[in-house]
Design a protein around this motif. Structure first.
Motif, PDB file in Angstrom:
ATOM      1  N   ALA A   1      -5.754   8.111 -14.216  1.00  0.00           N
ATOM      2  CA  ALA A   1      -4.162   8.655 -14.445  1.00  0.00           C
ATOM      3  C   ALA A   1      -3.221   7.844 -13.685  1.00  0.00           C
ATOM      4  CB  ALA A   1      -4.159  10.071 -14.138  1.00  0.00           C
ATOM      5  N   HIS A   2      -3.726   7.322 -12.530  1.00  0.00           N
ATOM      6  CA  HIS A   2      -2.692   6.534 -11.596  1.00  0.00           C
ATOM      7  C   HIS A   2      -3.341   5.560 -11.083  1.00  0.00           C
ATOM      8  CE1 HIS A   2      -0.009  10.032 -11.992  1.00  0.00           C
ATOM      9  NE2 HIS A   2      -0.702  10.590 -11.187  1.00  0.00           N
ATOM     10  N   TYR A   3      -3.108   4.126 -11.318  1.00  0.00           N
ATOM     11  CA  TYR A   3      -3.921   2.976 -10.919  1.00  0.00           C
ATOM     12  C   TYR A   3      -2.811   1.858 -10.397  1.00  0.00           C
ATOM     13  CZ  TYR A   3      -1.977   1.729 -15.465  1.00  0.00           C
ATOM     14  OH  TYR A   3      -1.327   1.249 -16.682  1.00  0.00           O
ATOM     15  N   HIS A   4      -3.336   0.758  -9.767  1.00  0.00           N
ATOM     16  CA  HIS A   4      -2.765   0.051  -9.013  1.00  0.00           C
ATOM     17  C   HIS A   4      -1.668  -1.193  -9.810  1.00  0.00           C
ATOM     18  CE1 HIS A   4      -5.046   1.708  -5.950  1.00  0.00           C
ATOM     19  NE2 HIS A   4      -4.326   1.042  -4.770  1.00  0.00           N
ATOM     20  N   LYS A   5      -1.037  -0.712 -10.491  1.00  0.00           N
ATOM     21  CA  LYS A   5      -0.343  -1.524 -11.289  1.00  0.00           C
ATOM     22  C   LYS A   5       0.890  -2.057 -10.442  1.00  0.00           C
ATOM     23  CE  LYS A   5       2.649   2.299 -13.095  1.00  0.00           C
ATOM     24  NZ  LYS A   5       3.173   2.949 -14.215  1.00  0.00           N
ATOM     25  N   ARG A   6       1.221  -3.129 -11.056  1.00  0.00           N
ATOM     26  CA  ARG A   6       2.911  -3.617 -10.356  1.00  0.00           C
ATOM     27  C   ARG A   6       3.717  -2.448 -10.076  1.00  0.00           C
ATOM     28  NH1 ARG A   6       5.869  -8.009  -8.893  1.00  0.00           N
ATOM     29  NH2 ARG A   6       8.182  -7.944  -9.847  1.00  0.00           N
ATOM     30  N   GLY A   7       4.109  -2.354  -8.799  1.00  0.00           N
ATOM     31  CA  GLY A   7       5.104  -1.317  -8.428  1.00  0.00           C
ATOM     32  C   GLY A   7       4.459  -0.060  -8.052  1.00  0.00           C
ATOM     33  N   ALA A   8       2.980   0.165  -8.002  1.00  0.00           N
ATOM     34  CA  ALA A   8       2.413   1.200  -7.593  1.00  0.00           C
ATOM     35  C   ALA A   8       2.687   1.672  -6.264  1.00  0.00           C
ATOM     36  CB  ALA A   8       1.008   1.301  -7.845  1.00  0.00           C
ATOM     37  N   LEU A   9       3.055   2.886  -5.883  1.00  0.00           N
ATOM     38  CA  LEU A   9       2.897   3.472  -4.431  1.00  0.00           C
ATOM     39  C   LEU A   9       1.764   4.057  -3.808  1.00  0.00           C
ATOM     40  CD1 LEU A   9       5.078   3.911  -1.947  1.00  0.00           C
ATOM     41  CD2 LEU A   9       5.559   6.179  -3.202  1.00  0.00           C
ATOM     42  N   ALA A  10       1.094   3.470  -2.914  1.00  0.00           N
ATOM     43  CA  ALA A  10      -0.188   3.816  -2.589  1.00  0.00           C
ATOM     44  C   ALA A  10      -0.204   4.127  -1.205  1.00  0.00           C
ATOM     45  CB  ALA A  10      -1.173   3.109  -2.931  1.00  0.00           C
ATOM     46  N   ALA A  11      -1.174   5.106  -0.549  1.00  0.00           N
ATOM     47  CA  ALA A  11      -1.372   5.274   0.878  1.00  0.00           C
ATOM     48  C   ALA A  11      -2.491   4.503   1.258  1.00  0.00           C
ATOM     49  CB  ALA A  11      -1.857   6.817   0.950  1.00  0.00           C
ATOM     50  N   ALA A  12      -1.999   3.892   2.518  1.00  0.00           N
ATOM     51  CA  ALA A  12      -2.915   3.141   3.563  1.00  0.00           C
ATOM     52  C   ALA A  12      -4.134   3.999   3.980  1.00  0.00           C
ATOM     53  CB  ALA A  12      -2.242   2.266   4.243  1.00  0.00           C
ATOM     54  N   ARG A  13      -5.133   3.275   4.205  1.00  0.00           N
ATOM     55  CA  ARG A  13      -6.261   4.018   4.951  1.00  0.00           C
ATOM     56  C   ARG A  13      -7.282   3.157   5.644  1.00  0.00           C
ATOM     57  NH1 ARG A  13     -11.204   3.645   2.477  1.00  0.00           N
ATOM     58  NH2 ARG A  13     -11.297   3.177   0.202  1.00  0.00           N
ATOM     59  N   THR A  14      -8.145   3.460   6.461  1.00  0.00           N
ATOM     60  CA  THR A  14      -9.013   2.858   7.223  1.00  0.00           C
ATOM     61  C   THR A  14     -10.231   2.813   6.148  1.00  0.00           C
ATOM     62  OG1 THR A  14     -10.016   4.962   8.108  1.00  0.00           O
ATOM     63  CG2 THR A  14      -8.422   3.618   9.657  1.00  0.00           C
ATOM     64  N   ALA A  15     -11.315   1.908   6.656  1.00  0.00           N
ATOM     65  CA  ALA A  15     -12.273   1.242   5.506  1.00  0.00           C
ATOM     66  C   ALA A  15     -13.352   2.512   5.612  1.00  0.00           C
ATOM     67  CB  ALA A  15     -12.876   0.076   6.321  1.00  0.00           C
ATOM     68  N   ASP A  16     -13.930   2.149   4.312  1.00  0.00           N
ATOM     69  CA  ASP A  16     -15.001   3.156   4.012  1.00  0.00           C
ATOM     70  C   ASP A  16     -15.819   3.266   5.217  1.00  0.00           C
ATOM     71  OD1 ASP A  16     -13.814   3.466   1.717  1.00  0.00           O
ATOM     72  OD2 ASP A  16     -15.403   2.337   0.374  1.00  0.00           O
ATOM     73  N   GLN A  17     -16.400   2.167   5.825  1.00  0.00           N
ATOM     74  CA  GLN A  17     -17.406   2.302   6.962  1.00  0.00           C
ATOM     75  C   GLN A  17     -17.055   3.448   8.165  1.00  0.00           C
ATOM     76  OE1 GLN A  17     -16.029  -0.132   5.885  1.00  0.00           O
ATOM     77  NE2 GLN A  17     -17.256  -1.980   5.653  1.00  0.00           N
TER      78      GLN A  17
END
Length: 265
Positions: A104-120
């Protein structure tokens, strides 16, 4: 009868007001950016609005800028940081439950997303309490998207297979202890067959595919980070920010700040 109809109209108007996606104006030293927040990511939406109301973002730097990728901000420690400070570790001392709503939501140009630490160190993919990024990205080729889809399907199958292996760990250990290679191979093939039956290949949806080809983005991040909004005005300002000169750790050499944010009424 008229009263009933009037009541229904009031209820409808109230519901529409609640469901409307809120819009936030981000006033920066290089211009203004307007973003809308998705209602199906309510944890991130409400947290973002709370921080905006508190003035939490006022004065923070865009501390990480990578051309043709994204611009990132939201570290409270950046407000008073000198030019030698390493930034990106600050937050409100809490994280947010992931609300990954792909496709439904993906990383298209202009997307607003939350940063996070790595999976490890963050297998649940919880988001930073305050840091976010805006995607710039690049236009993608058909071949690149095909390869990404293939890799994503492989990773999904591998994860499913690994979970099956954990469920059968006692049997695996017994076969290993007995040195039964044929039994191990038979079990592996059985788990592989179950995986193929349960996890079907998923193509990239055609609308998303065309967006990545014609507008751009960063599809390799899809399904891994929470996308909770998008830019609706001011991508020219985002481009100004992504084009500034950067130094160590992708920090702009000349400070670019969020002056203030405001929720539109």
């Amino acid at each position: 009868m008229k009263k009933s109809i009037f009541s229904l109209i009031l209820i409808f108007m109230a519901t529409a007001f609640v469901q409307a996606e809120p819009v936030v104006d981000i006033h920066t030293t290089l211009g203004d950016i307007k973003v809308k927040l998705y209602d199906d990511t309510p944890i991130h939406r409400d947290n973002f609005l709370k921080l905006v109301r508190e003035g939490y973002y006022d004065g923070v730097l865009f501390h990480r800028v990578i051309k043709d990728f994204m611009i990132q901000t939201g570290d409270p420690g950046s407000k008073t940081a000198d030019s030698t400070a390493m930034l990106g570790g600050g937050d409100p001392s809490y994280t947010l439950e992931a609300e990954i709503r792909y496709p439904a939501h993906y990383h298209k140009r202009g997307a607003l997303a939350a940063a996070r630490t790595a999976d490890q160190v963050n297998p649940e993919r919880r988001s930073s309490g305050s840091q976010f990024y805006i995607v710039t990205g690049e236009k993608q080729s058909e071949r690149a998207l095909d390869m990404m889809a293939q890799r994503a399907n492989h990773e999904r199958k591998q994860a499913y297979f690994n979970n099956l292996a954990k469920e059968n760990i006692d049997s695996i250990r017994q076969l290993q202890k007995a040195g039964d290679r044929e039994g191990l191979e038979a079990l592996r093939l059985s788990l592989a067959e179950k995986t193929e039956a349960a996890v079907k290949d998923e193509p990239i949806p055609e609308e998303m595919r065309q967006t990545y080809i014609n507008e751009g983005g960063t599809p390799h991040l899809d399904g891994q980070y929470t996308v909770f909004g998008e830019v609706i005005e001011g991508m020219d300002v985002v481009d100004k920010i992504q084009n500034v000169e950067t130094g160590r750790a992708d920090r702009p050499r000349q400070d670019v700040r969020v002056i203030s944010m405001k929720i539109e009424e």
